[in-house]
Design an enzyme around this catalytic site. Structure first.
Site, mmCIF file in Angstrom:
data_model
loop_
_atom_site.group_PDB
_atom_site.id
_atom_site.type_symbol
_atom_site.label_atom_id
_atom_site.label_comp_id
_atom_site.label_asym_id
_atom_site.label_seq_id
_atom_site.Cartn_x
_atom_site.Cartn_y
_atom_site.Cartn_z
ATOM 1 N N ILE A 152 43.925 128.665 -35.841
ATOM 2 C CA ILE A 152 44.130 127.376 -36.185
ATOM 3 C C ILE A 152 45.669 127.138 -36.851
ATOM 4 O O ILE A 152 46.500 126.443 -36.377
ATOM 5 C CB ILE A 152 43.425 126.550 -37.151
ATOM 6 C CG1 ILE A 152 42.022 126.651 -36.763
ATOM 7 C CG2 ILE A 152 44.026 125.415 -37.683
ATOM 8 C CD1 ILE A 152 40.969 126.226 -37.620
ATOM 9 N N ASP A 171 50.924 134.584 -44.547
ATOM 10 C CA ASP A 171 49.881 135.322 -44.057
ATOM 11 C C ASP A 171 49.580 136.748 -44.762
ATOM 12 O O ASP A 171 50.582 137.398 -44.768
ATOM 13 C CB ASP A 171 49.377 135.306 -42.642
ATOM 14 C CG ASP A 171 48.089 135.651 -42.457
ATOM 15 O OD1 ASP A 171 47.403 134.694 -41.831
ATOM 16 O OD2 ASP A 171 47.244 136.702 -42.672
ATOM 17 N N SER A 229 39.774 124.188 -44.877
ATOM 18 C CA SER A 229 39.314 125.247 -44.531
ATOM 19 C C SER A 229 37.716 125.528 -45.333
ATOM 20 O O SER A 229 37.355 125.648 -44.830
ATOM 21 C CB SER A 229 40.633 126.353 -44.558
ATOM 22 O OG SER A 229 41.081 126.456 -46.052
ATOM 23 N N ASP A 254 39.033 118.004 -46.505
ATOM 24 C CA ASP A 254 37.687 117.929 -45.255
ATOM 25 C C ASP A 254 36.872 118.913 -46.014
ATOM 26 O O ASP A 254 35.364 118.863 -45.316
ATOM 27 C CB ASP A 254 38.134 118.567 -43.912
ATOM 28 C CG ASP A 254 37.257 118.178 -43.151
ATOM 29 O OD1 ASP A 254 36.492 117.129 -43.056
ATOM 30 O OD2 ASP A 254 36.851 119.372 -42.434
ATOM 31 N N GLU A 259 28.752 120.778 -50.886
ATOM 32 C CA GLU A 259 28.402 119.512 -49.988
ATOM 33 C C GLU A 259 27.278 119.275 -49.786
ATOM 34 O O GLU A 259 26.405 120.117 -49.713
ATOM 35 C CB GLU A 259 29.134 120.191 -48.541
ATOM 36 C CG GLU A 259 30.674 120.669 -48.707
ATOM 37 C CD GLU A 259 31.091 120.692 -47.495
ATOM 38 O OE1 GLU A 259 30.442 120.951 -46.281
ATOM 39 O OE2 GLU A 259 32.525 121.056 -47.370
ATOM 40 N N HIS A 282 33.758 117.237 -43.750
ATOM 41 C CA HIS A 282 33.720 118.352 -43.222
ATOM 42 C C HIS A 282 33.511 118.200 -41.616
ATOM 43 O O HIS A 282 32.694 118.661 -40.929
ATOM 44 C CB HIS A 282 32.445 119.443 -43.912
ATOM 45 C CG HIS A 282 32.789 120.720 -43.471
ATOM 46 N ND1 HIS A 282 32.269 121.727 -44.278
ATOM 47 C CD2 HIS A 282 33.357 121.547 -42.450
ATOM 48 C CE1 HIS A 282 32.673 123.030 -43.834
ATOM 49 N NE2 HIS A 282 33.442 122.752 -42.679
ATOM 50 N N GLY A 284 36.330 118.652 -39.552
ATOM 51 C CA GLY A 284 37.549 119.304 -38.974
ATOM 52 C C GLY A 284 37.335 119.518 -37.340
ATOM 53 O O GLY A 284 37.893 119.371 -36.576
ATOM 54 N N GLY A 285 36.304 120.252 -37.273
ATOM 55 C CA GLY A 285 35.684 120.594 -35.947
ATOM 56 C C GLY A 285 34.711 119.682 -35.208
ATOM 57 O O GLY A 285 34.176 120.080 -34.013
#
Length: 406
Positions: A152, A171, A229, A254, A259, A282, A284-285
């Site tokens: 991503i 990273d 994420s 998100d 949750e 949640h 995002g996808g």
């Protein structure tokens, strides 16, 4: 008939793929807790989940005969991967299928926060005309700081540059910078220069709480913050304080540490009601395109493992694919402890019982070894039982006339 249990509504395109592998598909619309899952897994060979159901050591201990688990999402932190591997249970995810959807949401939210569209929208819905450029900026020329430069993060990097943004990233692993993106030496270096900070790291336990008051203090005054994420990465109480005192100009979130399990359940967060804050459940996808792709991808991996022992892109077993031979009458998939001499002992056992090996492949991953063997002769039951009873055996499956070709 073997059964696949799918929770949390993965796309229905998964069903015919699993059915073609000889699995009866049973669905349950919401997530399950430990006790519910333990009860539901009786007689189940393949389990499909999304991000809310947790497959723990206790669940796996109650159902060690489970063959495979597929998570119709990117993350796998909701599954005890080591416990699954020690029982020879293969786990698959969808590492690429929703990448574009998450990137597009991030881009949309970066623009919305930078232009303060949420504030303008709220004012008009309240019947107030407030036309002003105060606090509103173009994204062109501003610096995007990406934390986590994986699938991503890298794609977001390319799209952001196309919008005219300068991209810096950090990273822990060595990653090739794409385009004109610049790798920074530390998280703090990114926070010091970024006008927008966005998190795209994985859900491993070591990342829990990685972004808190210290990191928010290191951000540029007036920068915006995104987390698409994992919810447990961020101290949202600290984020709330920074938004209220103006240090952070806006945020988009998100994901949350706790949750709701199903649609319609109540939701609360310390971030509700704050100015220039976008909260999404949640998603995002959660585009139709991504869900179709994920359904096909994960169901395909589960199907090929169930009918042919293929572990390509498994997240917890050695990744092997042995192309089926027309001469093969049986395929033996053997998960074992990674100790010296196991393969030789297996082959000796087959030979002693007159089984002819047509093809074979071996791989190891840490403490786990995996061997797939095609047999072109009869496969005596005594040979199978001898291998099954070996000290290092974790799981042994025999498939008749394996078909692993797409």
């Amino acid at each position: 008939m073997a059964r696949a249990l799918l929770l949390e509504n993965p796309h229905t395109d998964a069903d015919p793929i699993l059915a073609a592998a000889g699995l009866e598909v049973v669905r349950h619309p919401s997530a399950m807790d430990e006790d519910e899952l333990i009860a539901a897994l009786d007689g189940v060979d393949v389990l499909g989940i999304r991000s809310t159901t947790h497959v723990t050591e206790r669940v796996l201990a109650a159902h060690p005969g489970l063959t495979a688990i597929g998570t119709f999402s990117i993350g796998t932190n909701q599954i005890d991967l080591r416990a699954a591997a020690r029982r020879g249970i293969a786990v698959f995810n969808a590492p690429f299928s929703n990448t574009r959807s998450v990137v597009e949401l991030a881009v949309g939210e970066i623009i919305a926060l930078t232009r303060r569209l949420t504030v303008r929208d709220k004012a008009l819905h309240a019947g107030v005309w407030d036309k002003t450029a105060a606090g509103s900026h173009e994204v062109r020329g501003r610096t995007l700081g990406i934390i986590g430069y994986g699938n991503i993060g890298t794609q977001l990097s390319v799209v952001a540059e196309a919008l005219g943004m300068r991209v810096v990233f950090f990273d822990n692993a060595e990653k090739l910078a794409l385009g004109n993106a610049h790798r920074m030496g530390s998280l703090a270096e990114v926070l010091a220069v970024a006008d927008v900070v966005t998190l795209h790291v994985d859900g491993r336990a070591g990342n829990a709480g990685m972004f808190g008051r210290e990191q928010f203090d290191q951000m540029k005054h007036g920068a915006a913050f995104l987390n698409l994420s994992r919810g447990f990465l961020v101290d949202y109480t600290a984020l709330r304080e920074k938004i209220l005192d103006g240090s952070i100009s806006g945020a988009a979130v998100d994901v949350f540490a706790d949750e709701p399990r199903k649609n319609g359940d109540p939701f609360d967060s310390e971030l509700r009601g704050l100015p220039n804050v976008i909260l999404t459940p949640h998603v995002g996808g959660s585009t139709q395109e991504a869900q179709v792709n994920i359904g096909h991808f994960v169901a395909g991996k589960l199907s090929k493992y169930y009918r042919a022992g293929a572990t390509d892109l498994s997240v917890n077993l050695p990744r092997l694919t042995l192309e089926p031979s027309d001469a093969a009458r049986y395929r033996v998939a053997f998960v074992h402890r990674n100790t010296p001499g196991v393969l030789a002992l297996v082959n000796q056992t087959f030979a002693e019982h007159g089984a002819n090996i047509e093809g074979q492949i071996l791989g190891t991953l840490g403490e786990i070894g995996y061997v797939v063997t095609d047999i072109s002769s009869e496969l005596p039951r005594e040979a199978v039982e001898a291998v099954r009873q070996m000290e290092d055996t974790l799981r042994l499956r025999v498939m008749v006339r394996p078909s692993g070709r797409d």
